[in-house]
Design a protein around this motif. Structure first.
Motif, PDB file in Angstrom:
ATOM      1  N   ASP A 165      -6.477   5.474  -9.219  1.00 44.35           N
ATOM      2  CA  ASP A 165      -6.810   6.263  -8.019  1.00 44.35           C
ATOM      3  C   ASP A 165      -6.042   5.812  -6.792  1.00 44.35           C
ATOM      4  O   ASP A 165      -5.908   6.574  -5.821  1.00 44.35           O
ATOM      5  CB  ASP A 165      -8.315   6.186  -7.736  1.00 44.35           C
ATOM      6  N   ASN A 166      -5.536   4.577  -6.805  1.00 42.12           N
ATOM      7  CA  ASN A 166      -4.859   4.020  -5.629  1.00 42.12           C
ATOM      8  C   ASN A 166      -3.542   3.364  -6.042  1.00 42.12           C
ATOM      9  O   ASN A 166      -3.386   2.146  -5.961  1.00 42.12           O
ATOM     10  CB  ASN A 166      -5.761   2.977  -4.936  1.00 42.12           C
ATOM     11  N   PRO A 167      -2.568   4.173  -6.499  1.00 42.47           N
ATOM     12  CA  PRO A 167      -1.325   3.590  -7.022  1.00 42.47           C
ATOM     13  C   PRO A 167      -0.517   2.820  -5.988  1.00 42.47           C
ATOM     14  O   PRO A 167       0.340   2.022  -6.349  1.00 42.47           O
ATOM     15  CB  PRO A 167      -0.547   4.819  -7.518  1.00 42.47           C
ATOM     16  N   GLY A 168      -0.813   3.037  -4.723  1.00 37.64           N
ATOM     17  CA  GLY A 168      -0.086   2.303  -3.693  1.00 37.64           C
ATOM     18  C   GLY A 168      -0.741   0.988  -3.312  1.00 37.64           C
ATOM     19  O   GLY A 168      -0.221   0.242  -2.475  1.00 37.64           O
ATOM     20  N   LEU A 169      -1.921   0.669  -3.875  1.00 38.94           N
ATOM     21  CA  LEU A 169      -2.659  -0.559  -3.526  1.00 38.94           C
ATOM     22  C   LEU A 169      -2.999  -1.324  -4.799  1.00 38.94           C
ATOM     23  O   LEU A 169      -4.144  -1.438  -5.199  1.00 38.94           O
ATOM     24  CB  LEU A 169      -3.951  -0.195  -2.772  1.00 38.94           C
ATOM     25  N   THR A 170      -1.936  -1.868  -5.442  1.00 42.09           N
ATOM     26  CA  THR A 170      -2.134  -2.500  -6.755  1.00 42.09           C
ATOM     27  C   THR A 170      -1.851  -3.994  -6.756  1.00 42.09           C
ATOM     28  O   THR A 170      -1.881  -4.619  -7.815  1.00 42.09           O
ATOM     29  CB  THR A 170      -1.242  -1.807  -7.804  1.00 42.09           C
ATOM     30  N   ALA A 171      -1.544  -4.583  -5.599  1.00 38.58           N
ATOM     31  CA  ALA A 171      -1.344  -6.036  -5.551  1.00 38.58           C
ATOM     32  C   ALA A 171      -2.687  -6.733  -5.738  1.00 38.58           C
ATOM     33  O   ALA A 171      -3.762  -6.158  -5.505  1.00 38.58           O
ATOM     34  CB  ALA A 171      -0.719  -6.428  -4.217  1.00 38.58           C
ATOM     35  N   LYS A 172      -2.641  -7.994  -6.156  1.00 37.60           N
ATOM     36  CA  LYS A 172      -3.881  -8.730  -6.410  1.00 37.60           C
ATOM     37  C   LYS A 172      -4.773  -8.766  -5.170  1.00 37.60           C
ATOM     38  O   LYS A 172      -5.997  -8.596  -5.252  1.00 37.60           O
ATOM     39  CB  LYS A 172      -3.559 -10.160  -6.863  1.00 37.60           C
ATOM     40  N   ARG A 173      -4.169  -8.961  -3.996  1.00 36.57           N
ATOM     41  CA  ARG A 173      -4.985  -9.026  -2.780  1.00 36.57           C
ATOM     42  C   ARG A 173      -5.648  -7.679  -2.473  1.00 36.57           C
ATOM     43  O   ARG A 173      -6.763  -7.640  -1.934  1.00 36.57           O
ATOM     44  CB  ARG A 173      -4.141  -9.484  -1.591  1.00 36.57           C
ATOM     45  N   ASP A 174      -4.920  -6.543  -2.835  1.00 38.23           N
ATOM     46  CA  ASP A 174      -5.508  -5.222  -2.609  1.00 38.23           C
ATOM     47  C   ASP A 174      -6.724  -5.021  -3.505  1.00 38.23           C
ATOM     48  O   ASP A 174      -7.764  -4.488  -3.068  1.00 38.23           O
ATOM     49  CB  ASP A 174      -4.480  -4.117  -2.885  1.00 38.23           C
ATOM     50  N   ILE A 175      -6.597  -5.477  -4.751  1.00 36.22           N
ATOM     51  CA  ILE A 175      -7.719  -5.332  -5.696  1.00 36.22           C
ATOM     52  C   ILE A 175      -8.875  -6.218  -5.269  1.00 36.22           C
ATOM     53  O   ILE A 175     -10.054  -5.794  -5.289  1.00 36.22           O
ATOM     54  CB  ILE A 175      -7.250  -5.681  -7.120  1.00 36.22           C
ATOM     55  N   ALA A 176      -8.574  -7.449  -4.865  1.00 36.24           N
ATOM     56  CA  ALA A 176      -9.623  -8.369  -4.418  1.00 36.24           C
ATOM     57  C   ALA A 176     -10.354  -7.796  -3.212  1.00 36.24           C
ATOM     58  O   ALA A 176     -11.594  -7.858  -3.126  1.00 36.24           O
ATOM     59  CB  ALA A 176      -9.008  -9.723  -4.083  1.00 36.24           C
ATOM     60  N   LYS A 177      -9.622  -7.239  -2.271  1.00 39.41           N
ATOM     61  CA  LYS A 177     -10.230  -6.675  -1.068  1.00 39.41           C
ATOM     62  C   LYS A 177     -11.104  -5.477  -1.414  1.00 39.41           C
ATOM     63  O   LYS A 177     -12.209  -5.312  -0.859  1.00 39.41           O
ATOM     64  CB  LYS A 177      -9.131  -6.258  -0.089  1.00 39.41           C
ATOM     65  N   ALA A 178     -10.644  -4.642  -2.348  1.00 47.42           N
ATOM     66  CA  ALA A 178     -11.394  -3.446  -2.718  1.00 47.42           C
ATOM     67  C   ALA A 178     -12.742  -3.790  -3.340  1.00 47.42           C
ATOM     68  O   ALA A 178     -13.740  -3.088  -3.105  1.00 47.42           O
ATOM     69  CB  ALA A 178     -10.577  -2.614  -3.693  1.00 47.42           C
ATOM     70  N   PHE A 179     -12.808  -4.886  -4.107  1.00 42.56           N
ATOM     71  CA  PHE A 179     -14.046  -5.238  -4.790  1.00 42.56           C
ATOM     72  C   PHE A 179     -14.785  -6.399  -4.098  1.00 42.56           C
ATOM     73  O   PHE A 179     -15.763  -6.937  -4.644  1.00 42.56           O
ATOM     74  CB  PHE A 179     -13.751  -5.595  -6.248  1.00 42.56           C
ATOM     75  N   GLY A 180     -14.320  -6.816  -2.914  1.00 34.42           N
ATOM     76  CA  GLY A 180     -14.995  -7.870  -2.152  1.00 34.42           C
ATOM     77  C   GLY A 180     -14.958  -9.219  -2.817  1.00 34.42           C
ATOM     78  O   GLY A 180     -15.921  -9.999  -2.702  1.00 34.42           O
ATOM     79  N   ILE A 181     -13.876  -9.540  -3.504  1.00 35.61           N
ATOM     80  CA  ILE A 181     -13.774 -10.805  -4.237  1.00 35.61           C
ATOM     81  C   ILE A 181     -13.191 -11.866  -3.316  1.00 35.61           C
ATOM     82  O   ILE A 181     -12.108 -11.686  -2.737  1.00 35.61           O
ATOM     83  CB  ILE A 181     -12.905 -10.632  -5.493  1.00 35.61           C
TER      84      ILE A 181
END
Length: 753
Positions: A16-32
């Motif tokens: 759904d978010n092909p432009g936000l696939t870096a590890k930090r983007d994923i961590a931020k999205a899930f509050g990790i």
């Protein structure tokens, strides 16, 4: 979020978010945060190892999906003119995604093999998987070469077959694609230049023995990219076609129509008839019938047959084969007007007066039955008083045809179309494909008769569609460019002839020039120079007239078996007369301009392929005459040397500068001439020449010769006394110019000090 997301949740986020696939983007999205980041990194690594994700430099992505911005390679255009692309990289397990390019105004034109950076949008449920908008073009199509493969210790090399292409290509080990030494191959560039500065190549296709006689046309077919094999769905459609009956058609089977074609014709798409006009108001007039194969009844808009015919644009004719626009089931059978067989046609009935002027016409969709399939030569023999058993019963019909032609010829003389005298070569082959003879085709009254009938029918088609305001494709031939016209005028003046200035140019003015030259030594020169001055004819939905034929409205109607333009005109006539549902489709009308561009390009492609093939056959024919002296005429001049058109065959031999005597030659582009620096000898187009043939390369079609005499006089044979051999002499005034440069340098030096 205080715990790790599931793998499915991560995959959904990345999709759904092909432009936000870096590890930090994923961590931020899930509050990790904190220590869980280490666990997230381990999970992502594990997913990549399992093939669920692909690790990229700046993030992760689903390998079964393409990133939103990616590098694409453009594929060949479809028959509808659409451009698709494939990704440069695809790591998914499924089929490579299908990507439709959506061009915007201002985007550069793209061709097969071009590479671009594109922004992708998924299109679920559509025919394609993605659409792409160009961000920028990043590379042009890779260079391709057709040549003969020569194996060596380091892999091999390719010797190009293109005339004038002297650069060879290197092939590394592993890039040979199984090619054998001496085979004809197609290759594409593979990286930067290799050893000795030569380009590297990888072989993509093997084409067999280049020395085989029947490889000559095959080389041209592949060199020019002419489709020569029909897809299976096209063949299936053609095989499923059934003969058209009388339903919805006029019965024209009682009309004594005849077909007149070359002896070796495989398809017959036109039939003719002339009758005296019995109307009292038209004394000495005629009723002419021209019936043309109704190809539109079999090739429906949007069908596989239609897409392939549009892609090919036209049939291409070689001495040993034809690459047809339509499969043989149609071109040689159902659409061919064979004798005594009912065939569907669109026919035009025209009335002309005694002066050969058309005074009326109307179109009919019907069914005809040819009374005879005749050849030009036997028709001419019958007209000359030597009928055969086949033509004897048809003599009254043939004589009326000839009387009608005499009237059309009077109208032609009054109209004054361009009357060039340029004989056409005919190459005869034996069963193995070897050249047995080269001659010039006969120009018989029987040929001219059919030409005049066809021209009048084409005019009638254009006039009808213009009057009915129906879209169509015109055959356009614009006036000569002023610069080319001035060049022709200079050639004429140099030959002691005149072409008037300061008036609106008409074909009659050019014909007057050709008439002045007729029967003189300059006749061939003036005909060639006039041809060079002409623009190239093309197809267009807008009507700009036909200069060469001196006609205002002209469209191609008479050859729908071998030209897509004629099929479009047939469909337009069907729509204009409301004859059925197989007329112009909405898509035909929407893409008319693009179709015109496409078929104009395919026509030029076929002309180039046919010309190259003739050159190769002529080189093969003349290969046994190396070392012999042959007469000819200078037909062209360039920086490379001069071209001599050889007597007997019409072949063009290049005489390089180094083989024109022993002096330096100055090339003058404006006057198309060479001047000897020592002798002052001037060489111009049209002069008689005697050459010695030195090289003949059948694979490339190249001929190299040495110039021996010019207008029966020997050419300068050596450098001026005291000058080093091969050293270019100074042009007149060069010493004075150099002295001026030295003087200015001295003045500047004194000023500084």
């Amino acid at each position: 979020m205080s715990e790790l997301p599931t793998k499915d949740a991560i995959l959904k986020w990345i999709a759904d978010n092909p432009g936000l696939t870096a590890k930090r983007d994923i961590a931020k999205a899930f509050g990790i945060k904190g220590a869980l980041r280490i666990e997230l990194k381990r999970m992502l690594k594990e997913m990549a190892e399992d093939g669920h994700l692909e690790k990229k430099r700046h993030g992760y992505r689903d390998p079964e999906k393409l990133p939103p911005v990616t590098v694409l390679t453009v594929l060949a255009p479809t028959a509808d003119g659409d451009l698709y692309a494939k990704p440069m990289e695809w790591h998914g397990e499924g089929a490579e995604p299908r990507i439709l390019i959506l061009p915007r105004d201002g985007d550069p034109a793209l061709t097969e093999g071009d590479r671009l950076l594109g922004r992708l949008t998924e299109t679920p449920g559509e025919e394609q998987d993605y659409t792409a908008r160009m961000i920028r073009r990043i590379a042009a199509a890779p260079n391709r070469v057709l040549g003969v493969y020569r194996r060596d210790a380091e892999g091999g090399r390719i010797v190009p077959v293109q005339k004038g292409e002297g650069r060879q290509w290197t092939v590394a080990k592993g890039a040979e694609n199984g090619a054998r030494d001496g085979e004809l191959v197609e290759a594409e560039q593979a990286g930067p230049k290799g050893r000795l500065g030569l380009p590297k190549a990888r072989i993509v296709r093997r084409l067999g023995d280049p020395a085989a006689p029947k490889s000559v046309s095959l080389i041209a077919i592949h060199e020019h990219g002419i489709p020569d094999a029909f897809p299976q769905d096209v063949l299936d459609e053609a095989d499923a076609a059934k003969p058209v009956g009388l339903k919805g058609r006029e019965d024209l089977q009682d009309i004594d129509l005849l077909t007149i074609d070359p002896e070796d014709a495989r398809d017959r798409d036109d039939a003719v008839l002339a009758l005296p006009d019995d109307e009292a108001t038209n004394p000495g007039g005629f009723v002419l019938w021209v019936a043309i194969a109704d190809v539109a009844a079999y090739v429906r808009p949007g069908s596989a047959l239609d897409r392939e015919a549009r892609l090919r644009g036209n049939s291409t004719y070689f001495p040993d084969r034809v690459v047809p626009m339509l499969p043989d089931r149609l071109s040689g059978d159902l659409c061919s007007l064979h004798q005594d067989v009912p065939r569907a046609v669109i026919a035009v009935r025209m009335r002309i007066n005694a002066a050969g002027e058309k005074i009326g016409h109307d179109f009919h969709r019907g069914l005809m039955r040819s009374r005879g399939s005749l050849a030009y030569r036997e028709v001419q023999a019958a007209l000359d008083g030597a009928p055969s058993d086949r033509t004897e019963p048809l003599l009254p019909t043939l004589r009326t045809l000839y009387d009608a032609y005499a009237a059309l010829r009077r109208a032609r003389e009054s109209r004054q179309p361009l009357d060039l005298d340029l004989p056409e070569r005919r190459i005869e082959l034996d069963e193995q494909g070897n050249v047995t003879s080269v001659a010039f085709k006969e120009r018989l009254d029987a040929h001219r008769l059919i030409e005049e009938f066809m021209v009048l029918a084409n005019v009638a088609a254009a006039e009808t569609l213009v009057a009915k305001k129906t879209p169509l494709l015109f055959r356009v031939h614009e006036e000569p460019d002023p610069e080319r016209l001035e060049a022709l005028r200079e050639v004429a003046e140099a030959s002691g002839l005149t072409l008037a200035k300061g008036q609106v140019l008409k074909t009659a003015h050019l014909n007057r020039l050709l008439s002045q030259a007729e029967g003189t030594d300059e006749a061939e020169l003036i005909n060639m120079a006039t041809l060079r001055a002409m623009t190239q004819a093309y197809y267009n939905p807008e009507n700009f007239g036909h200069f060469g034929l001196a006609l205002r409205n002209y469209a191609h109607f008479t050859s729908p078996i071998r030209r897509y333009s004629d099929l479009i005109v047939h469909r337009a006539l069907i729509s204009a007369h409301k004859w059925g549902d197989d007329g112009l489709s909405a898509e035909d009308e929407d893409t008319l301009e693009r179709t015109a561009e496409l078929i104009s390009q395919t026509e030029r492609r076929s002309m180039a392929a046919e010309r190259d093939t003739v050159d190769r056959y002529l080189a093969a024919y003349l290969a046994d005459r190396i070392g012999t002296e042959i007469g000819g005429r200078v037909a062209g001049i360039s920086r490379a040397g001069l071209f001599v058109k050889l007597d007997g065959t019409g072949a063009d031999a290049l005489v390089p500068m180094s083989r024109i005597g022993g002096e330096y030659w100055h090339y003058d582009r404006d006057s198309q001439s060479l001047m000897g620096a020592d002798s002052g000898t001037v060489i111009t187009i049209g002069q008689r020449a005697l050459v010695r043939l030195e090289e003949a390369a059948p694979v490339s079609g190249g001929l190299i010769a040495e110039l021996l005499t010019l207008d029966d006089a020997a050419v300068g044979r050596g450098p001026a006394k005291g000058r080093g051999k091969g050293r270019p002499p100074r042009r007149p005034g060069e010493a004075k110019r150099k002295k001026g440069v030295r003087d200015r340098k001295v003045r500047r030096s004194r000023t500084r000090h």
